[in-house]
Design an enzyme around this catalytic site. Structure first.
Site, PDB file in Angstrom:
ATOM      1  N   HIS A 479      36.086  41.919  43.800  1.00  0.00           N
ATOM      2  CA  HIS A 479      36.887  42.595  42.975  1.00  0.00           C
ATOM      3  C   HIS A 479      38.130  43.189  43.723  1.00  0.00           C
ATOM      4  O   HIS A 479      39.587  42.640  43.567  1.00  0.00           O
ATOM      5  CB  HIS A 479      36.539  43.503  42.693  1.00  0.00           C
ATOM      6  CG  HIS A 479      37.295  44.654  41.988  1.00  0.00           C
ATOM      7  ND1 HIS A 479      37.315  44.395  39.700  1.00  0.00           N
ATOM      8  CD2 HIS A 479      38.158  45.302  41.254  1.00  0.00           C
ATOM      9  CE1 HIS A 479      37.926  45.034  39.445  1.00  0.00           C
ATOM     10  NE2 HIS A 479      38.286  45.651  40.566  1.00  0.00           N
ATOM     11  N   GLU A 480      37.745  43.648  44.590  1.00  0.00           N
ATOM     12  CA  GLU A 480      39.328  44.584  45.508  1.00  0.00           C
ATOM     13  C   GLU A 480      39.713  42.911  46.112  1.00  0.00           C
ATOM     14  O   GLU A 480      40.849  43.026  46.439  1.00  0.00           O
ATOM     15  CB  GLU A 480      38.768  45.816  46.515  1.00  0.00           C
ATOM     16  CG  GLU A 480      38.179  47.290  45.881  1.00  0.00           C
ATOM     17  CD  GLU A 480      38.495  47.651  44.184  1.00  0.00           C
ATOM     18  OE1 GLU A 480      39.543  47.937  44.599  1.00  0.00           O
ATOM     19  OE2 GLU A 480      37.808  47.894  43.942  1.00  0.00           O
TER      20      GLU A 480
HETATM   21 ZN    ZN Z   1      40.409  46.797  39.927  1.00  0.00          ZN
END
Ligand code: ZN
Length: 690
Positions: A479-480
């Site tokens: 995600h990051e």
């Molecule tokens: Zn996010």
């Protein structure tokens, strides 16, 4: 090496000040608390002086005489402040925090001052309305700037302008008091436990935490608090129902007129004032209500569109959420518990999940050693977007654990760099995030490449064993990195709209949620997993149990997010000065419409909803779901054409990741997907029948 031009620091600023002495990378090792405030003071004064000088001497504004110099100064400020703000998060100390807090109001005041600078605004207008030739990106920068001047109240009459400033200041104080009340109330409550038997059901780690908390407070026993690491395991695992109810009540009445806190930290009045002031502010700017004001910088085009979007999702998810709850009731009844209350729901849900899928995070961890996950993730990104990553040794950062990488494009050209700070340690803020160290910016004089901070809080390696990650942690990392790629792979040359800058709030989670999908694809998974001792692949049966458990109670989770989103949007959209906020009446209406679990009348959830009363999500909480539609629908093209289809990967790179905020999110999405977003993929991924 990167084409970094030497920084053009004004000679006068090149004094003893380490904050102002870096040419390529920030001098983290030399940034000390005592230097921060003078350095920022100096820069702000410099920027004010240079801006006044520029505006006074300006005859006919051009891009090169107006925008380019301002971009340079703002960039200097960003590059000086970013390492300070980052270190405050990851190597916090009392001194640094004090220096950071001393600078914050100065930076805010500076921002407001720029937003309401009449002379500057007129220069921008003159430039935008001139017949000079601008490329599409420059036009976007100008449009955004004029929009933001307007949203700062620039074209109001003097009395209204003054009122705007007053409201802004009051709002910043009120939202900060909302947070303080919530924090103080959370800290003021504790529960002493005399015998470990009372904690039956809790995982060993939670019992140890309770013991350690007690020791820190000189109590000979166990201590529970309302902090998440203490509260969460009790609600999920404590066999003692009365204990769960007690914590539920204390938690869900925080900072309110209810529960055990005796109105000491009551946010009721503050919430009313916040809603009233936001409404007034929106109307000053000629919006009908604050929800309309919120949408002025977002992808959603009207408040009706947002309401319809949320209600449509609710309509589709509700029947399944009812079924999931009925199953849970039945399961609890089979264990002799007929009267399922909100404080029983997480507890029996966890038991049902264990029974049905027999999967635990602990069981999966040996297959995700960091030593495979990180290079494997790079390989996934390389196959998708043709980029490559290589570690650079010997770069000084803020902690010995931190690594530094270069990113190259398919032609081998360096395009970005990032710091990689993976492990939890004391004085480091929890969670995971991507932040900007510097932005891509190309001017006549220099080409500055983007640099990102990638921060996680994984358990560090113990002894010779590599760090083992849970699947959740792997998903978080992806995600990051989605945010990171958005920042780092941009080809936009103007820092106002390069990378994640200028991207609508309700679209910014598109690349990040998109990348999560690869954690659930066997083809991708085999690149970044493998037993840390034997190297063995994740057994297919285990993977199938993981997939099956992925959507456990997903409709219940969905309607809960929709309840929050609709509530947030409606209290801002329907605010009526003659009736006040009607916070709980509206929440009750929303619950009657979408929720499946009915909380007790004394529940004061909204009093602790800091996303909307203290954070940036006011009339914007819907953004999570909105962006999830985009990310799921974008990923569905890879499902159709192959998870690593090179053309689709290139198209995502060219149309989304590289474009940053240079075009409206809807336009970029259409360019990639060939049509407007559709909701089906999100429903399918969430296991909700369309
Ligand atoms: Zn996010």
């Amino acid at each position: 090496m990167a084409e970094y031009a030497a920084r053009n620091w004004n000679e006068a600023t090149m004094n003893e000040n380490p904050l102002l002495q870096f040419e390529e990378l920030p001098p983290f090792a030399h940034i000390t608390a005592e230097h921060v405030e003078p350095a920022i003071d100096h820069l702000l004064a410099e920027n004010r002086r240079r801006l006044a000088e520029l505006l006074d001497g300006l005859q006919e504004p051009t891009w090169e005489t107006l925008i380019a110099p301002i971009e340079e100064w703002e960039d200097e400020l960003e590059r000086a402040w970013s390492p300070v703000s980052h270190m405050n998060s990851v190597v916090n100390s009392d001194e640094l925090r004090a220096a950071y807090n001393a600078c914050l109001p100065k930076l805010t005041a500076y921002g407001t001052e720029i937003g309401q600078n009449e002379q500057l605004y007129q220069a921008y207008r003159k430039l935008a309305e001139s017949d000079q030739a601008f490329n599409a990106e420059q036009r976007k920068v100008l449009d955004n700037a004029l929009r933001d001047f307007h949203l700062s109240g620039i074209d109001l009459a003097a009395d209204k302008k003054a009122r705007y400033k007053e409201i802004s200041q009051q709002l910043s104080q009120l939202t900060s008091r909302f947070s303080e009340n919530l924090l103080d109330c959370t800290n003021a409550w504790e529960k002493r436990i005399q015998s470990a038997d009372a904690l039956a059901g809790l995982p060993q780690s939670a019992v140890e935490l309770a013991r350690q908390t007690a020791e820190q407070r000189d109590y000979d026993g166990w201590l529970l608090t309302l902090d998440y690491p203490s509260y969460f395991p009790v609600m999920n695992y404590a066999d003692d129902r009365a204990l769960r109810r007690e914590l539920y009540e204390a938690y869900n009445t925080r900072a309110s007129d209810q529960g055990p806190h005796e109105r000491r930290f009551d946010n009721s009045e503050i919430m009313e004032q916040i809603l009233a002031l936001r409404h007034e502010l929106a109307q000053l700017l000629d919006f009908g209500n604050y929800a309309e004001r919120s949408l002025a910088t977002k992808m959603a085009s009207s408040t009706d569109e947002v309401i319809h979007f949320l209600e449509d999702l609710a309509r589709r998810s509700h029947p399944q959420a009812e079924r999931e709850l009925a199953e849970l009731r039945e399961y609890a009844a089979s264990l002799g518990h007929d009267d399922l209350q909100p404080w029983d729901v997480p507890y029996f849900s966890e038991k049902l999940r264990q029974q049905r899928y027999s999967i635990s995070q602990e069981e999966v961890k040996p297959y995700f050693p960091e030593t495979r996950v990180v290079p494997g993730m790079f390989e996934v990104m390389s196959r998708l977007f043709g980029v490559s990553f290589s570690e650079v040794e010997g770069v000084q950062a803020w902690h010995p654990d931190v690594k530094f990488y270069e990113v190259r494009d398919a032609q081998g050209q360096e395009v970005a760099q990032f710091y990689f700070d993976l492990y939890a340690r004391p004085n480091k803020r929890g969670g995971a995030w991507m932040d900007t160290c510097q932005s891509r910016m190309v001017t006549r004089e220099r080409c500055q490449l983007p640099i990102a901070y990638m921060t996680c809080n994984f358990t560090p390696p113990v002894g010779d064993k590599p760090a083992l990650l849970t699947h959740d942690e792997v998903e978080t990392l992806f995600h990051e990195f989605g945010h990171g790629l958005h920042h780092m792979l941009t080809r936009v040359d103007y820092p106002e709209i390069s990378g994640i800058a200028g991207v609508a709030w309700d679209a910014v989670e598109l690349p990040s949620q998109f990348m999560e999908n690869f954690c659930w694809q066997r083809e991708a998974l085999d690149l970044f997993s493998g037993h840390y001792e034997s190297g063995e692949r994740i057994p297919q049966a285990m993977f199938e149990r993981m997939l099956a458990a992925r959507n456990f109670q997903s409709a219940m989770l969905m309607v809960r997010q929709l309840e929050f989103s609709l509530f947030d949007f409606r209290i801002h959209r329907e605010y009526d000065p003659s009736e006040g906020g009607r916070i709980y009446p509206i929440l009750d209406q929303v619950r009657a419409e979408v929720a499946v679990i009915e909380p007790p009348a004394w529940n004061r959830f909204a009093h602790g909803f800091s996303h909307i009363f203290a954070g940036g999500y006011a009339a914007g909480y819907y953004s999570y779901k909105w962006a999830e539609v985009l990310s799921a629908d974008a990923f569905s093209l890879f499902e159709e054409r192959g998870v690593f289809d090179p053309e689709t990967g290139q198209s995502f790179l060219r149309n989304i990741l590289e474009r940053g905020g240079s075009k409206d999110a809807a336009e970029l999405f259409r360019a990639f997907r060939g049509r407007d977003p559709e909701i089906d993929a999100l429903l399918r991924h969430s296991g909700i029948a369309a």
